[in-house]
Design a protein around this motif. Sequence first.
Motif, PDB file in Angstrom:
ATOM      1  N   THR A 180      14.077  21.205  27.361  1.00 37.78           N
ATOM      2  CA  THR A 180      13.871  20.298  28.489  1.00 37.78           C
ATOM      3  C   THR A 180      12.753  19.311  28.247  1.00 37.78           C
ATOM      4  N   ASN A 181      11.865  19.610  27.300  1.00 42.28           N
ATOM      5  CA  ASN A 181      10.739  18.710  27.089  1.00 42.28           C
ATOM      6  C   ASN A 181      10.999  17.714  25.972  1.00 42.28           C
ATOM      7  N   LEU A 182      12.259  17.602  25.527  1.00 37.78           N
ATOM      8  CA  LEU A 182      12.590  16.593  24.518  1.00 37.78           C
ATOM      9  C   LEU A 182      13.088  15.331  25.196  1.00 37.78           C
ATOM     10  N   ARG A 183      12.673  14.193  24.694  1.00 34.05           N
ATOM     11  CA  ARG A 183      13.113  12.924  25.259  1.00 34.05           C
ATOM     12  C   ARG A 183      14.345  12.440  24.529  1.00 34.05           C
ATOM     13  N   PRO A 184      15.445  12.086  25.271  1.00 33.92           N
ATOM     14  CA  PRO A 184      16.601  11.488  24.633  1.00 33.92           C
ATOM     15  C   PRO A 184      16.238  10.171  23.972  1.00 33.92           C
ATOM     16  N   ALA A 185      17.143   9.695  23.116  1.00 33.30           N
ATOM     17  CA  ALA A 185      16.863   8.497  22.324  1.00 33.30           C
ATOM     18  C   ALA A 185      16.578   7.268  23.194  1.00 33.30           C
TER      19      ALA A 185
ATOM     20  N   VAL B 129      35.701  15.583  25.822  1.00 29.25           N
ATOM     21  CA  VAL B 129      34.826  15.033  26.868  1.00 29.25           C
ATOM     22  C   VAL B 129      33.566  15.883  27.007  1.00 29.25           C
ATOM     23  N   ASP B 130      33.741  17.210  26.999  1.00 29.57           N
ATOM     24  CA  ASP B 130      32.598  18.112  27.106  1.00 29.57           C
ATOM     25  C   ASP B 130      31.654  17.929  25.920  1.00 29.57           C
ATOM     26  N   CYS B 131      32.213  17.754  24.727  1.00 29.75           N
ATOM     27  CA  CYS B 131      31.408  17.524  23.532  1.00 29.75           C
ATOM     28  C   CYS B 131      30.612  16.218  23.658  1.00 29.75           C
ATOM     29  N   ALA B 132      31.266  15.166  24.145  1.00 29.83           N
ATOM     30  CA  ALA B 132      30.595  13.873  24.297  1.00 29.83           C
ATOM     31  C   ALA B 132      29.439  13.982  25.288  1.00 29.83           C
ATOM     32  N   LEU B 133      29.671  14.650  26.419  1.00 29.40           N
ATOM     33  CA  LEU B 133      28.635  14.788  27.438  1.00 29.40           C
ATOM     34  C   LEU B 133      27.452  15.605  26.923  1.00 29.40           C
ATOM     35  N   LYS B 134      27.746  16.722  26.253  1.00 28.20           N
ATOM     36  CA  LYS B 134      26.673  17.571  25.727  1.00 28.20           C
ATOM     37  C   LYS B 134      25.876  16.847  24.640  1.00 28.20           C
ATOM     38  N   THR B 135      26.574  16.089  23.816  1.00 26.78           N
ATOM     39  CA  THR B 135      25.905  15.346  22.745  1.00 26.78           C
ATOM     40  C   THR B 135      24.953  14.305  23.317  1.00 26.78           C
ATOM     41  N   VAL B 136      25.424  13.553  24.309  1.00 23.40           N
ATOM     42  CA  VAL B 136      24.594  12.502  24.915  1.00 23.40           C
ATOM     43  C   VAL B 136      23.410  13.106  25.665  1.00 23.40           C
ATOM     44  N   ARG B 137      23.664  14.212  26.404  1.00 25.81           N
ATOM     45  CA  ARG B 137      22.570  14.846  27.155  1.00 25.81           C
ATOM     46  C   ARG B 137      21.498  15.402  26.213  1.00 25.81           C
ATOM     47  N   ALA B 138      21.923  16.013  25.118  1.00 21.34           N
ATOM     48  CA  ALA B 138      20.972  16.668  24.218  1.00 21.34           C
ATOM     49  C   ALA B 138      20.286  15.708  23.258  1.00 21.34           C
TER      50      ALA B 138
ATOM     51  N   GLY C 282      20.896  11.958  23.238  1.00 17.44           N
ATOM     52  CA  GLY C 282      20.843  10.547  23.605  1.00 17.44           C
ATOM     53  C   GLY C 282      22.124   9.806  23.247  1.00 17.44           C
ATOM     54  N   VAL C 283      22.312   8.656  23.878  1.00 18.96           N
ATOM     55  CA  VAL C 283      23.529   7.869  23.681  1.00 18.96           C
ATOM     56  C   VAL C 283      23.716   7.452  22.220  1.00 18.96           C
ATOM     57  N   MET C 284      22.609   7.121  21.568  1.00 18.63           N
ATOM     58  CA  MET C 284      22.709   6.640  20.195  1.00 18.63           C
ATOM     59  C   MET C 284      23.183   7.722  19.222  1.00 18.63           C
ATOM     60  N   ALA C 285      23.253   8.974  19.686  1.00 17.10           N
ATOM     61  CA  ALA C 285      23.798  10.035  18.839  1.00 17.10           C
ATOM     62  C   ALA C 285      25.263   9.766  18.518  1.00 17.10           C
ATOM     63  N   LEU C 286      25.936   9.000  19.370  1.00 16.43           N
ATOM     64  CA  LEU C 286      27.341   8.663  19.130  1.00 16.43           C
ATOM     65  C   LEU C 286      27.498   7.714  17.948  1.00 16.43           C
ATOM     66  N   TYR C 287      26.376   7.136  17.513  1.00 13.10           N
ATOM     67  CA  TYR C 287      26.419   6.275  16.318  1.00 13.10           C
ATOM     68  C   TYR C 287      25.679   6.922  15.146  1.00 13.10           C
ATOM     69  N   LYS C 288      25.533   8.248  15.199  1.00 15.80           N
ATOM     70  CA  LYS C 288      25.014   8.949  14.036  1.00 15.80           C
ATOM     71  C   LYS C 288      25.972   8.744  12.867  1.00 15.80           C
ATOM     72  N   GLY C 289      25.399   8.531  11.714  1.00 15.92           N
ATOM     73  CA  GLY C 289      26.248   8.331  10.543  1.00 15.92           C
ATOM     74  C   GLY C 289      26.900   6.965  10.490  1.00 15.92           C
ATOM     75  N   PHE C 290      26.387   5.996  11.316  1.00 14.28           N
ATOM     76  CA  PHE C 290      27.040   4.681  11.342  1.00 14.28           C
ATOM     77  C   PHE C 290      26.954   3.974   9.992  1.00 14.28           C
ATOM     78  N   TRP C 291      25.746   3.959   9.399  1.00  9.43           N
ATOM     79  CA  TRP C 291      25.616   3.250   8.123  1.00  9.43           C
ATOM     80  C   TRP C 291      26.378   3.945   7.007  1.00  9.43           C
ATOM     81  N   PRO C 292      26.394   5.285   6.958  1.00 13.70           N
ATOM     82  CA  PRO C 292      27.310   5.904   5.999  1.00 13.70           C
ATOM     83  C   PRO C 292      28.770   5.575   6.294  1.00 13.70           C
TER      84      PRO C 292
END
Length: 316
Positions: free
Chosen positions: A41-46, A267-276, A278-288
């Motif tokens: 809970t004390n981690l800040r999203p991106a 959908v559940d995976c997307a929501l959990k990923t963004v909550r844990a 941050g939104v930019m996690a959806l662009y992890k691995g973008f440059w690769p």
Amino acid sequence: MGLKGFAEGGIASIVAGCSTHPLDLIKVRMQLQGESAPVQTNLRPALAFQTSSSSAVHAPPPPRVGIIGIGSRIIRQEGTRALFSGVSATVLRQTLYSTTRMGLYDILKTKWTDPETKSIPLTRKLAAGFIAGGIGAAVGNPADVAMVRMQADGRLPLADRRNYKSVLDAIAQMVRGEGVTSLWRGSSMTINRAMLVTASQLATYDSVKETILEKGLMRDGLGTHVTSSFAAGFVASVASNPVDVIKTRVMNMKVVAGKTPPYKGAVDCALKTVRAEGVMALYKGFWPTVSRQAPFTIILFVTLEQVKKVFKDFDF
């Protein structure tokens, strides 16, 4: 046209897939970064704003490892051969998925081309890409699941590794341990991603190539093919990366009997990923993804143009 378009697209796709497999493996490993970390809970999203509270204690986020770092770590910990983990699944995936999508796109594009003007509107190119990509993904999903798991296996603790010997062994173990339906796990995301990739990639390539030739910027040769391919690869990467991250995580999750799976679905995976993370996690691995998608697309279309020259006098 018959089977000719399928054969041409299949050969070019297999060459491109095998050539860029190490980059695809690095992309998968980057997309899985942070997935296993507990949500605190004390981690800040991106994309969270700085708070003014002085009493809050923020734990430092886990270090992000880049393309070179991931690649070096794979070679150091698993050996150079590990960069080609799952290459047999790549061959099968390209044989099933890309052969189908390339062949169908060619058929639909030919069917929808105006016989008088010899042109086809962008909307119809996109429609052809959506249809071809969706059907191709449904056919190739078992190989896609196997490929993701084989590529991700090296990051797991030794006790948790699946240790698939080949793509056929991976598919056989999944059927025995998790049922036939496990072969189509994440298929909705695979189909959505394939529709986006095929429509954006093939339509962009055709449109950019046509524009270059019509305006006389370059002749119909290697320079035109490389330029059009790079543009197609970049557009496809931007369009598909968020879906690709979710697809990778859903396919890679380990389902144990009697335990609740990490994700209920896409959908559940997307929501959990963004909550844990941050939104930019959806662009992890973008440059690769770009680093892999651009060379893949260039090799794909340059090879395709050469294969077409070889097959031009054949009709099958």
